[in-house]
Design a protein around this motif. Structure first.
Motif, PDB file in Angstrom:
ATOM      1  N   ALA A  32       0.803  -1.232   0.000  1.00  0.00           N
ATOM      2  CA  ALA A  32       0.000   0.000   0.000  1.00  0.00           C
ATOM      3  C   ALA A  32       0.832   1.277   0.000  1.00  0.00           C
TER       4      ALA A  32
ATOM      5  N   GLY B 118      -7.267  -2.716  -2.966  1.00  0.00           N
ATOM      6  CA  GLY B 118      -7.169  -1.559  -2.086  1.00  0.00           C
ATOM      7  C   GLY B 118      -7.964  -0.400  -2.658  1.00  0.00           C
TER       8      GLY B 118
ATOM      9  N   VAL C 122     -10.511   1.287  -1.452  1.00  0.00           N
ATOM     10  CA  VAL C 122     -10.903   2.366  -0.547  1.00  0.00           C
ATOM     11  C   VAL C 122      -9.854   3.466  -0.542  1.00  0.00           C
ATOM     12  N   THR C 123      -8.598   3.086  -0.312  1.00  0.00           N
ATOM     13  CA  THR C 123      -7.519   4.070  -0.271  1.00  0.00           C
ATOM     14  C   THR C 123      -7.362   4.772  -1.614  1.00  0.00           C
TER      15      THR C 123
ATOM     16  N   ASN D 236      -9.983   9.240  10.362  1.00  0.00           N
ATOM     17  CA  ASN D 236      -9.562   9.694   9.036  1.00  0.00           C
ATOM     18  C   ASN D 236      -9.650  11.207   8.904  1.00  0.00           C
TER      19      ASN D 236
ATOM     20  N   TYR E   6      -2.216   8.315   2.607  1.00  0.00           N
ATOM     21  CA  TYR E   6      -3.266   7.309   2.526  1.00  0.00           C
ATOM     22  C   TYR E   6      -2.666   5.914   2.334  1.00  0.00           C
ATOM     23  N   GLY E   7      -1.535   5.838   1.681  1.00  0.00           N
ATOM     24  CA  GLY E   7      -0.860   4.548   1.563  1.00  0.00           C
ATOM     25  C   GLY E   7      -0.412   4.022   2.913  1.00  0.00           C
TER      26      GLY E   7
ATOM     27  N   THR F 286      -1.698   4.868   5.933  1.00  0.00           N
ATOM     28  CA  THR F 286      -2.853   4.500   6.739  1.00  0.00           C
ATOM     29  C   THR F 286      -3.500   3.218   6.221  1.00  0.00           C
ATOM     30  N   SER F 287      -3.476   3.026   4.906  1.00  0.00           N
ATOM     31  CA  SER F 287      -3.987   1.778   4.354  1.00  0.00           C
ATOM     32  C   SER F 287      -3.144   0.598   4.798  1.00  0.00           C
TER      33      SER F 287
ATOM     34  N   THR G 132      -4.084  -0.096   8.381  1.00  0.00           N
ATOM     35  CA  THR G 132      -5.362  -0.795   8.449  1.00  0.00           C
ATOM     36  C   THR G 132      -5.219  -2.246   8.024  1.00  0.00           C
ATOM     37  N   ALA G 133      -4.496  -2.467   6.933  1.00  0.00           N
ATOM     38  CA  ALA G 133      -4.310  -3.826   6.423  1.00  0.00           C
ATOM     39  C   ALA G 133      -3.549  -4.689   7.417  1.00  0.00           C
TER      40      ALA G 133
END
Length: 434
Positions: free
Chosen positions: A73, A124, A126-127, A337, A353-354, A356-357, A360-361
């Motif tokens: 991500a 991915g 969403v991101t 967010n 965003y990468g 945070t993704s 999350t992942a």
């Protein structure tokens, strides 16, 4: 007059982009959540016989896909900052369409696991979608646009499992994978032909930023973003840890009932529905009270609502409690967010965003792994109680690390927004308006 006509034309393009992205994102989330109610049940068709085997393989598939996504991500985010966000959305949607469609042809669990790993690498949505919408939205409409995209996630998460469970009972597991791939393919086509992004690759390359691999993690120099990345990780672990085990738990509660997939879909779907409704309400409330306060309050309430889930005896009791739990979690991820967005300048949003993704992942991978281990050693019911402890920790962490709303510079360069806009420290105290 010419300038006014140009502005109106730009607004029409923006609205078309936004609403197309909302439809595409909803379809993609419906597709990705379509298989959640029956994936563990599908493992039995592939040769697994005992519940422990199903639990371990379910956990392995979730952790494997999540870890691959966590590694890839940040790279995709940095690439998006240099080459455009729309190509990343198309990569995620079309890649998911192909890979999930192929899952219906898997002859054994090893092949299915391999496809899940490739899914983590290529997807991915969403991101990618949030980064694209943030880059093409007028500044004064950013809050509304990102909020709308969040409702797409929750709407898809509520519809997908319910429709997927009913569909699996009606036409079978393998055919349902093919339908999932078709949904993602339609989403990709909508973005391809109806969404337009003005991205100047030459200008992006000439900004003189850090080299690609170093630029992936440059935003982590901001302490606020580091603290919120921890929050995102814990939310991913806490909310997703129980997810692979819910179909098995529903099966245990249902006994000899024939419609287990439908009951499992309803269990997933009710939480997604209440998530979507609560996100809208909490978003408006956070504008008045502050995102930090809503995040803390929702974390503590979610912890309280997890405890009775460990003691339910019938599927309808679990469905009801998951619905209430969805209300609490509906205010958590959007507010986290929103706090992250206030600390991020536009030119590094892809990298942020990468990150945070990835967080999350990683949480979504390690959470199911730990939950599966706990369920195998103790019981599925124990997972609810441990998850309640995680939610309590989230509330305490936010209270401690973001307690004073200290001034923080935007990640990736420390520049304040143009026009004398308030810095992120003000937004933390009061909440960001649309």
């Amino acid at each position: 007059m010419a300038a006014e006509r140009r502005t109106l034309a730009e607004l029409r393009v923006w609205r078309r982009n936004l609403y197309t992205m909302w439809v595409a994102q909803t379809l993609s989330i419906v597709g990705f959540s379509f298989t959640a109610p029956f994936l563990p049940l599908f493992l039995r068709q592939l040769g697994l016989t005992t519940t422990d085997e199903v639990i371990w393989w379910s956990g392995l598939m979730n952790v494997g896909s999540g870890l691959v996504m966590a590694v890839s991500a940040p790279l995709w985010g940095a690439i998006a900052d240099r080459y455009g966000r729309k190509p990343m959305v198309l990569r995620a949607m079309f890649g998911g369409a192909v890979i999930i469609g192929l899952m219906g042809l898997a002859p054994n669990v090893a092949v299915l696991l391999g496809l899940r790993l490739v899914q983590g690498l290529l997807t991915g949505t969403v991101t990618a979608s949030v980064a694209l919408v943030a880059s093409i939205t007028p500044r004064e409409r950013l809050g509304f646009s990102l909020g709308l995209m969040q409702t797409a996630v929750f709407t898809g998460s509520s519809l997908g499992p319910f429709i997927g469970g009913v569909t699996a009972d009606a036409i079978g597991y393998r055919q349902s994978f093919a339908l999932t791939g078709a949904l993602l393919g339609v989403a990709g086509v909508l973005v391809l032909f109806l969404v337009h992004e003005r991205f100047d690759r030459a200008a992006a390359a000439g900004q003189g930023g850090a080299p690609l691999f170093r630029g992936m993690f440059a935003p982590l120099s901001n302490p606020l973003l580091v603290s919120l990345t921890v929050v995102i990780f814990l939310l991913g672990a806490g909310t997703m840890g129980i997810a692979p085990l819910l179909p098995i738990f529903v099966e245990q509660l249902a006994g000899s009932a024939q419609n287990v997939a439908s009951l499992s879909g309803a269990t997933f779907g009710i939480a997604g529905l209440t998530n979507a409704l609560a996100a809208i309400a909490f978003g408006r409330l956070a504008d008045r009270l502050g995102h930090r306060r809503i995040l803390i309050g929702c974390s503590f309430v979610a912890a309280l609502l997890l405890v009775p889930q460990a003691f339910v005896q019938y599927p309808w009791q679990l469905i009801a409690m998951r619905g209430l739990f969805g209300v609490a979690t509906g205010g958590m991820m959007p507010t986290a967010n929103a706090l992250i967005a206030t600390a991020t300048p536009p030119e590094t949003r892809g990298a942020v965003y990468g990150i945070t993704s990835a967080s999350t992942a990683l949480g979504s991978a390690l959470g199911p792994l730990g939950a599966s281990a706990l369920a195998a050693v103790v019981s599925i019911r124990a997972v609810f109680l441990v998850t309640a402890g995680v939610m309590l920790f989230v509330g305490g962490w936010v209270l401690r690390t973001l307690g004073g709303g200290e001034g923080q510079q935007p990640a990736g360069g420390g520049r304040r927004p143009a026009g004398g806009a308030r810095g992120p420290e003000r937004v933390i105290d009061r909440g960001a308006g649309d």
